[in-house]
Design a protein around this motif. Structure first.
Motif, PDB file in Angstrom:
ATOM      1  N   ARG A   1       0.839  -1.198   0.000  1.00  0.00           N
ATOM      2  CA  ARG A   1       0.000   0.000   0.000  1.00  0.00           C
ATOM      3  C   ARG A   1       0.876   1.251   0.000  1.00  0.00           C
ATOM      4  O   ARG A   1       2.105   1.186   0.101  1.00  0.00           O
ATOM      5  CB  ARG A   1      -0.914  -0.001   1.233  1.00  0.00           C
ATOM      6  N   GLU A   2       0.214   2.405  -0.075  1.00  0.00           N
ATOM      7  CA  GLU A   2       0.948   3.664  -0.078  1.00  0.00           C
ATOM      8  C   GLU A   2       1.726   3.835   1.221  1.00  0.00           C
ATOM      9  O   GLU A   2       2.874   4.263   1.215  1.00  0.00           O
ATOM     10  CB  GLU A   2      -0.015   4.834  -0.277  1.00  0.00           C
ATOM     11  N   ARG A   3       1.099   3.496   2.346  1.00  0.00           N
ATOM     12  CA  ARG A   3       1.810   3.546   3.625  1.00  0.00           C
ATOM     13  C   ARG A   3       2.673   2.299   3.749  1.00  0.00           C
ATOM     14  O   ARG A   3       2.196   1.176   3.566  1.00  0.00           O
ATOM     15  CB  ARG A   3       0.815   3.608   4.786  1.00  0.00           C
ATOM     16  N   PRO A   4       3.954   2.441   4.072  1.00  0.00           N
ATOM     17  CA  PRO A   4       4.809   1.258   4.198  1.00  0.00           C
ATOM     18  C   PRO A   4       4.365   0.372   5.346  1.00  0.00           C
ATOM     19  O   PRO A   4       3.832   0.842   6.352  1.00  0.00           O
ATOM     20  CB  PRO A   4       6.199   1.851   4.450  1.00  0.00           C
ATOM     21  N   GLU A   5       4.606  -0.926   5.213  1.00  0.00           N
ATOM     22  CA  GLU A   5       4.178  -1.866   6.247  1.00  0.00           C
ATOM     23  C   GLU A   5       5.051  -1.773   7.499  1.00  0.00           C
ATOM     24  O   GLU A   5       4.625  -2.194   8.581  1.00  0.00           O
ATOM     25  CB  GLU A   5       4.201  -3.293   5.705  1.00  0.00           C
TER      26      GLU A   5
END
Length: 498
Positions: free
Chosen positions: A111-115
């Motif tokens: 996703r756009e936010r890193p895991e």
């Protein structure tokens, strides 16, 4: 010497200086070495233990920034690692479980936010290598203790360029994690094992030695790369079983090892706030069973603490091999080193052998951060900090922007100046249906359960071992602190069920 000769010499020197120097060299980005040590409480020489032998970890603490009062967000392995990797407080009861990373990362698309902060490093040009236990699983794969890792999913599928582990004679990661020197393991022997072992082996005779060997080899490879790297090295010991080569046991005279200063039950506390040492008792050939009904004998308790010390010294020696490699490969002057314990451990304190409580012994762990060129500092007990603070700290130190919210707060002002006027002196932790807040002086715990008392207050100025809950005696202090505690209420106990 003639003036003409002097002038010519000056001109030559000027020419050589600037022709050799050329354009100003760009500063290389910092590399990052993150060392996670399982079940390591602040039982190190640099934290004030004058018996335990940990010269390599002590050196990092003496040369870097040592945080006296660092607290994890959850006192269990997988959930604690989930919080530090994401920089977030737990948001649900699932975030308090060892399976937190599996549940919230393994099956998720990118996703756009890193895991994780590892993923964020990777997106920003870092080569990322994991070795051993960084997430919950010991080899980064999601599978059960007695299952085959074949075909298993990655716990952090978007974070690593390489995830390495050598299970050696134990054959699988989980067998290695619970392994003994002869290649056996706890589950293979159906828990008919002791919680300790002094192995007649060298450093490669246990899995952490193999992980360190991998780390040394990989650092030598990475030293030839122009690309900055993030390396995570996860050491198992001193996690149960307390196993180490015998030479580390031989560092100690057992009679010199102190017993817990408070092996009794705390006062004015419901048993639900404690735990029955179930993990410890699963090693069924131990000489005695632990429980809240009675403490272990002094002889057995001292033997177990000896085993723990030996396991810590083993990990320390392995850290030393990694530090030697950083030096020999010319990496030390450009590598940030972080040492983190994923939670503390009751070594008989409060009659508990294990983690899994909201007490100081389970929540406090070492945090050491060495940044090249920074002067050594010791951040004292007046400023508690949290594991979730590491994410924004590493990004600030490496100049990587963060355009998404994190619950942690950068430690860089403390590292560079020793103080931070914008930081509140509080750290939040979560477990057993409770929220715990540590301030400079107090620990306040609020439990969401029927069993009374549901509020606990400990005064660390007068009671550093948290032996007496004084909430009923000091309602005015509870009333003063409760609004601060509510700031850490993320809603995970919204249903207030037991």
């Amino acid at each position: 010497m003639t003036k003409t000769f002097v002038l010519a010499l000056c001109c030559l020197s000027f020419f050589l200086l600037f022709s050799c120097k050329g354009p100003a060299a760009e500063k290389k980005p910092y590399n990052v070495l993150f060392i996670a040590i399982d079940d390591l409480r602040p039982e190190l020489g640099v934290y004030g233990n004058d018996i335990i032998q940990t010269p390599n970890l002590d050196a990092i603490g003496l040369q870097g920034t040592l945080f006296e009062n660092h607290y994890v967000q959850v006192p269990t392995c997988g959930a604690s690692r989930c919080s530090i990797l994401t920089g977030l407080w737990p948001r649900s009861r699932q975030h308090l479980q060892n399976s937190a990373i599996e549940q919230f990362m393994s099956n998720e698309p990118e996703r756009e936010r890193p895991e994780s902060f590892v993923h964020h490093f990777k997106r920003n040009g870092y080569y990322t290598v994991g070795i051993g236990k960084i997430s919950h699983s010991v080899d980064g794969l999601w599978y059960g203790y007695e299952e085959s890792p074949e075909g298993a999913k990655m716990e952090m599928p978007h974070s690593w360029d390489e995830m390495l582990f050598d299970p050696g004679k134990w054959e699988t990661g989980w067998n290695a994690f619970f392994g003994y020197a002869d290649g056996s393991n706890r589950q293979g022997k159906n828990k008919q094992v002791k919680p300790y072992e002094a192995g007649e082996v060298d450093d490669l005779g246990y899995p952490d030695g193999l992980s360190t060997q991998l780390a040394v080899r990989k650092l030598k490879e990475l030293s030839d790369k122009d690309q900055p790297f993030f390396m995570g090295l996860g050491l198992f010991k001193p996690h149960l079983p307390f196993t180490a080569p015998k030479k580390y046991w031989d560092l100690y005279d057992r009679e010199d090892i102190p017993l817990s200063p408070f092996p009794e039950l705390p006062e004015n506390v419901h048993p639900n706030s404690l735990q029955e040492s179930g993990e410890f008792n699963s090693y069924q050939l131990g000489e005695e069973k632990a429980g809240l009904d009675q403490k272990l004998t002094d002889d057995y308790a001292r033997k177990l603490r000896h085993a723990y010390y030996a396991a810590v010294s083993y990990s320390d020696a392995l850290v030393g091999k990694v530090l030697e490699t950083l030096e020999s490969e010319g990496l030390a002057d450009n590598t940030i080193i972080v040492v983190w314990g994923d939670h503390g451990w009751h070594l008989g304190d409060h009659r508990i052998w294990g983690k899994h409580t909201n007490f100081e012994m389970a929540l406090r762990s070492p945090l050491l951060i060495k940044v090249p060129g920074m002067i050594p500092r010791r951040i004292g007990t007046e400023m508690p900090v949290s594991s979730i603070d590491l994410y924004p700290t590493l990004m600030e130190l490496t100049g990587i922007p963060v355009d998404f919210p994190l619950d942690g707060q950068s430690l860089v002002p403390l590292i560079t100046a020793g103080e931070d006027g914008a930081r509140a002196a509080q750290a939040f932790s979560y477990f057993r249906n409770g929220i715990s807040m540590r301030t400079q002086r107090y620990r306040l715990v609020k439990y969401f359960r029927e069993a009374e008392p549901t509020i606990e207050l400990y005064d660390h100025q007068n009671d550093p071992m948290e032996t007496v809950n004084v909430a009923a005696e000091h309602p005015e202090i509870v009333a003063q602190l409760m609004p601060l505690l509510e700031k850490g209420n993320t809603g995970l106990y919204a249903d207030s069920s037991n």
